[in-house]
Design a protein around this motif. Structure first.
Motif, PDB file in Angstrom:
ATOM      1  N   ARG A 155       6.397  24.183  26.374  1.00 54.38           N
ATOM      2  CA  ARG A 155       7.295  25.103  25.673  1.00 54.38           C
ATOM      3  C   ARG A 155       6.496  26.004  24.732  1.00 54.38           C
ATOM      4  N   ILE A 156       6.876  27.272  24.713  1.00 57.71           N
ATOM      5  CA  ILE A 156       6.217  28.220  23.835  1.00 57.71           C
ATOM      6  C   ILE A 156       7.271  29.031  23.084  1.00 57.71           C
ATOM      7  N   LYS A 157       7.000  29.333  21.833  1.00 54.27           N
ATOM      8  CA  LYS A 157       7.974  30.019  20.984  1.00 54.27           C
ATOM      9  C   LYS A 157       7.920  31.527  21.195  1.00 54.27           C
ATOM     10  N   ASP A 201      11.489  35.681  18.579  1.00 58.64           N
ATOM     11  CA  ASP A 201      12.743  35.486  17.847  1.00 58.64           C
ATOM     12  C   ASP A 201      12.944  34.041  17.388  1.00 58.64           C
ATOM     13  N   GLY A 202      11.928  33.194  17.604  1.00 56.92           N
ATOM     14  CA  GLY A 202      12.003  31.811  17.151  1.00 56.92           C
ATOM     15  C   GLY A 202      12.535  30.826  18.169  1.00 56.92           C
ATOM     16  N   THR A 203      13.046  31.299  19.314  1.00 51.73           N
ATOM     17  CA  THR A 203      13.525  30.407  20.364  1.00 51.73           C
ATOM     18  C   THR A 203      12.344  29.950  21.224  1.00 51.73           C
ATOM     19  N   TYR A 204      12.555  28.842  21.940  1.00 48.83           N
ATOM     20  CA  TYR A 204      11.501  28.319  22.802  1.00 48.83           C
ATOM     21  C   TYR A 204      11.869  28.502  24.276  1.00 48.83           C
ATOM     22  N   VAL A 254      10.600  28.937  33.261  1.00 55.49           N
ATOM     23  CA  VAL A 254      11.347  27.947  34.047  1.00 55.49           C
ATOM     24  C   VAL A 254      12.357  27.212  33.165  1.00 55.49           C
ATOM     25  N   THR A 255      12.767  27.857  32.074  1.00 59.18           N
ATOM     26  CA  THR A 255      13.696  27.225  31.134  1.00 59.18           C
ATOM     27  C   THR A 255      14.972  26.778  31.832  1.00 59.18           C
ATOM     28  N   ASP A 269      16.866  18.954  30.866  1.00 62.72           N
ATOM     29  CA  ASP A 269      16.585  17.659  30.240  1.00 62.72           C
ATOM     30  C   ASP A 269      15.328  17.694  29.372  1.00 62.72           C
ATOM     31  N   ASN A 270      14.623  18.847  29.334  1.00 62.56           N
ATOM     32  CA  ASN A 270      13.404  19.011  28.530  1.00 62.56           C
ATOM     33  C   ASN A 270      12.317  17.992  28.870  1.00 62.56           C
TER      34      ASN A 270
END
Length: 251
Positions: free
Chosen positions: A114-116, A119-122, A150-151, A156-157
């Motif tokens: 995961r990368i930010k 805007d602060g979302t990942y 691929v978000t 399920d992260n």
């Protein structure tokens, strides 16, 4: 991360003046992708991006492509993924430093994290990287990487494992554990019949003079064959040659 990449590039303090041309067929990257993506060329000697596609602004919501850098990646990896990222990159370095020069460009590395965004979302990014330039010793100089969003596939992260995808018939290694030792098969040895005869005598402990007498050839010819054997087997010393001959069944 830079230290790890310097290691895989076998970093030298002196600047490298390498003339290099690369043509990328951009349309091919649009085929079969599972999400928005951007691609880049990274010079591992300099640890910097030499090219970056404009689509990085869309994927990571950046204002300019210049906002994206090696430092940006590391600084913005999710805290829960950072240690895994470092461990995977160290495993990648170990894997490639164990390859023969002929195999370095036959592997694609794949894993996700995961990368930010700005805007602060990942977002979950699938990172796929392959070597596009190496030197005669197998040191990695430049890589081509593709980062795909691929978000939508990660409700399920749960992260994917580290995989080395073999190209051009090379074997693949899927979901490799960081502490796993990978037994990389050697490239086929293209030794001539005479070279195999000489290698067998070397393994038996015969000197160059003795080999020359046994095969009725000059010592100079034996020495030339020995140099060719070392080159073909990617060995630097006779001790390394003997070890590979015994453990990798070259004969």
């Amino acid at each position: 991360m830079k230290k790890t990449w310097y290691e895989i590039a076998r970093y030298q303090d002196k600047a490298m003046d390498i003339e290099y041309e690369l043509e990328i067929h951009k349309k091919l990257l649009d085929i079969f992708h599972i999400g928005d993506y951007y691609y880049y060329i990274c010079n591992l000697f300099k640890v910097e991006f030499e090219f970056l596609s404009d689509n990085v602004k869309k994927v990571l919501k950046l204002n300019e492509t210049s906002d994206f850098s090696v430092e940006y990646i590391f600084d913005n990896i999710h805290p829960g993924d950072k240690n895994r990222f470092i461990a995977f990159e160290q495993k990648v370095t170990s894997f490639f430093n164990g390859l023969s020069p002929d195999l370095v460009m036959k592997y694609k590395v794949s894993y996700d994290y995961r990368i930010k965004c700005s805007d602060g979302t990942y977002k979950w990014i699938l990172q796929q990287v392959t070597t596009i330039q190496s030197d005669e010793n197998g040191a990695v100089i430049r890589v081509l990487g593709v980062h795909t969003d691929v978000t939508h596939l990660k409700p399920d992260n749960i992260p994917s494992g580290l995989s080395f995808i073999g190209l051009d018939g090379a074997p693949s290694y899927i979901n490799v554990a960081v502490d796993e030792v990978i037994d990389i098969p050697p490239e086929p040895m293209l030794l001539t019949i005479r070279e195999k005869e000489i290698l067998k005598l070397i393994v038996n402990g015969n000197t160059s003079n003795e080999i020359a007498a046994i095969l009725f050839i000059s010592k100079h010819t034996v020495d030339s064959h020995r140099k060719n054997i070392l080159r073909k087997t990617n060995c630097r010393t006779n001790s390394e040659l003997l070890f590979r001959a015994v453990t990798q069944n070259i004969l």
